[in-house]
Scaffold this motif. Structure first.
Motif, mmCIF file in Angstrom:
data_model
loop_
_atom_site.group_PDB
_atom_site.id
_atom_site.type_symbol
_atom_site.label_atom_id
_atom_site.label_comp_id
_atom_site.label_asym_id
_atom_site.label_seq_id
_atom_site.Cartn_x
_atom_site.Cartn_y
_atom_site.Cartn_z
ATOM 1 N N GLU A 11 0.829 -1.209 0.000
ATOM 2 C CA GLU A 11 0.000 0.000 0.000
ATOM 3 C C GLU A 11 0.867 1.264 0.000
ATOM 4 O O GLU A 11 0.592 2.216 -0.711
ATOM 5 C CB GLU A 11 -0.940 0.008 1.203
ATOM 6 C CG GLU A 11 -1.897 1.191 1.171
ATOM 7 C CD GLU A 11 -3.008 1.087 2.210
ATOM 8 O OE1 GLU A 11 -3.957 1.876 2.092
ATOM 9 O OE2 GLU A 11 -2.922 0.241 3.123
ATOM 10 N N ARG A 12 1.941 1.229 0.777
ATOM 11 C CA ARG A 12 2.845 2.398 0.833
ATOM 12 C C ARG A 12 3.470 2.652 -0.540
ATOM 13 O O ARG A 12 3.557 3.783 -1.000
ATOM 14 C CB ARG A 12 3.921 2.144 1.886
ATOM 15 C CG ARG A 12 4.645 3.389 2.347
ATOM 16 C CD ARG A 12 5.577 3.122 3.492
ATOM 17 N NE ARG A 12 5.772 1.685 3.582
ATOM 18 C CZ ARG A 12 5.890 0.967 4.695
ATOM 19 N NH1 ARG A 12 5.893 1.465 5.775
ATOM 20 N NH2 ARG A 12 6.055 -0.322 4.698
ATOM 21 N N LYS A 13 3.878 1.587 -1.223
ATOM 22 C CA LYS A 13 4.478 1.740 -2.554
ATOM 23 C C LYS A 13 3.454 2.244 -3.559
ATOM 24 O O LYS A 13 3.772 3.063 -4.433
ATOM 25 C CB LYS A 13 5.083 0.410 -3.019
ATOM 26 C CG LYS A 13 6.348 0.038 -2.262
ATOM 27 C CD LYS A 13 6.878 -1.303 -2.716
ATOM 28 C CE LYS A 13 8.141 -1.694 -1.979
ATOM 29 N NZ LYS A 13 8.613 -3.028 -2.373
ATOM 30 N N MET A 14 2.201 1.762 -3.451
ATOM 31 C CA MET A 14 1.151 2.241 -4.360
ATOM 32 C C MET A 14 0.879 3.723 -4.119
ATOM 33 O O MET A 14 0.645 4.483 -5.062
ATOM 34 C CB MET A 14 -0.131 1.411 -4.178
ATOM 35 C CG MET A 14 -0.029 0.029 -4.769
ATOM 36 S SD MET A 14 -1.580 -0.879 -4.550
ATOM 37 C CE MET A 14 -1.185 -2.432 -5.348
ATOM 38 N N GLU A 15 0.909 4.125 -2.858
ATOM 39 C CA GLU A 15 0.703 5.539 -2.519
ATOM 40 C C GLU A 15 1.825 6.391 -3.122
ATOM 41 O O GLU A 15 1.579 7.489 -3.625
ATOM 42 C CB GLU A 15 0.641 5.716 -1.000
ATOM 43 C CG GLU A 15 0.301 7.117 -0.543
ATOM 44 C CD GLU A 15 -1.058 7.604 -1.040
ATOM 45 O OE1 GLU A 15 -1.135 8.782 -1.473
ATOM 46 O OE2 GLU A 15 -2.032 6.838 -1.021
ATOM 47 N N LYS A 16 3.050 5.878 -3.090
ATOM 48 C CA LYS A 16 4.177 6.608 -3.691
ATOM 49 C C LYS A 16 3.996 6.744 -5.198
ATOM 50 O O LYS A 16 4.323 7.785 -5.773
ATOM 51 C CB LYS A 16 5.506 5.912 -3.378
ATOM 52 C CG LYS A 16 5.961 6.146 -1.958
ATOM 53 C CD LYS A 16 7.294 5.489 -1.683
ATOM 54 C CE LYS A 16 7.692 5.698 -0.239
ATOM 55 N NZ LYS A 16 8.882 4.958 0.130
ATOM 56 N N SER A 17 3.467 5.709 -5.852
ATOM 57 C CA SER A 17 3.197 5.784 -7.293
ATOM 58 C C SER A 17 2.158 6.859 -7.580
ATOM 59 O O SER A 17 2.293 7.632 -8.537
ATOM 60 C CB SER A 17 2.687 4.440 -7.817
ATOM 61 O OG SER A 17 3.675 3.462 -7.720
ATOM 62 N N LEU A 18 1.132 6.937 -6.740
ATOM 63 C CA LEU A 18 0.089 7.956 -6.905
ATOM 64 C C LEU A 18 0.670 9.356 -6.687
ATOM 65 O O LEU A 18 0.364 10.283 -7.448
ATOM 66 C CB LEU A 18 -1.060 7.685 -5.934
ATOM 67 C CG LEU A 18 -2.284 8.574 -6.068
ATOM 68 C CD1 LEU A 18 -2.916 8.432 -7.443
ATOM 69 C CD2 LEU A 18 -3.303 8.231 -4.993
ATOM 70 N N GLU A 19 1.518 9.506 -5.674
ATOM 71 C CA GLU A 19 2.162 10.802 -5.413
ATOM 72 C C GLU A 19 3.043 11.227 -6.588
ATOM 73 O O GLU A 19 3.068 12.393 -6.973
ATOM 74 C CB GLU A 19 3.010 10.744 -4.131
ATOM 75 C CG GLU A 19 2.225 10.949 -2.871
ATOM 76 C CD GLU A 19 1.407 12.229 -2.874
ATOM 77 O OE1 GLU A 19 1.950 13.312 -3.171
ATOM 78 O OE2 GLU A 19 0.202 12.135 -2.599
ATOM 79 N N ALA A 20 3.779 10.264 -7.154
ATOM 80 C CA ALA A 20 4.630 10.566 -8.309
ATOM 81 C C ALA A 20 3.770 11.045 -9.478
ATOM 82 O O ALA A 20 4.136 11.991 -10.183
ATOM 83 C CB ALA A 20 5.439 9.342 -8.709
#
Length: 186
Positions: A11-20
């Motif tokens: 989930e944290r990595k997916m959130e980082k993808s969304l932020e990017a």
């Protein structure tokens, strides 16, 4: 690694993808000025290239104009040249120590090109999220093979990761839709 840790990490990595994606979409010009627009502009400063915000203060003068105030008087020409040479199609004008950067209105063809760019960015973010799902599922299969979890736990965790993936894909679509609307607004 436990199932809960795997889910949190994914989930944290997916959130980082969304932020990017949000960061990339913010860089796409919509005809309105915002200070983040010049973040990727590099200025030559004593022989090396540095981001513009390390040699100048970038401010909003009005809705369609940025103000760039170099901290050193000798830098105004270099900053103005860097803004002119960047790929944003901007035409800065010096007024004493302040460099005014007006945002030209977008043509219909340019808007359509920018929409293609943002769609590609969104698709890249979706691919990143799906790759994270694939990696998490591979880890789950490995945990099952090593008898670190039961089949039921593995199926439940796969369902949860799929729900996470679906949620982030919907959020990416919302970001894309919002940016397309912003680009088409006159």
């Amino acid at each position: 690694m436990s199932l809960a840790d795997l889910k949190k990490t994914t989930e944290r990595k997916m959130e980082k993808s969304l932020e990017a994606l949000r960061t990339d979409l913010a860089k796409v010009r919509t005809g309105r000025a915002h200070t983040g627009l010049l973040d990727h502009v590099q200025v030559e400063y004593y022989g090396s290239l540095v981001p513009i915000n390390t040699v100048a203060n970038v401010t909003l003068i009005d809705a369609r104009t940025l103000g760039v105030q170099p901290w050193e008087k000798g830098m105004a020409g270099k900053v103005e040249k860097a803004i002119r040479d960047c790929d944003l199609g901007l035409n800065p004008a010096s007024q004493g120590e302040l460099i005014r950067v007006p945002m030209p209105p977008l043509t219909e063809a340019r808007r359509r090109d920018l929409i293609k760019v943002v769609k590609a960015e969104a698709e890249g973010a979706k691919v990143a999220v799906r790759n994270l799902r694939r990696d998490a599922n591979a880890t789950l299969k490995e945990m099952l093979k090593n008898k670190e979890c039961s089949e039921d736990d593995e199926h439940r965790a796969q369902d949860e990761i799929q729900k996470l993936t679906d949620r982030y894909v919907v959020e990416i679509d919302k970001q894309l839709s919002h940016k397309e609307t912003e680009l088409m607004a006159i």
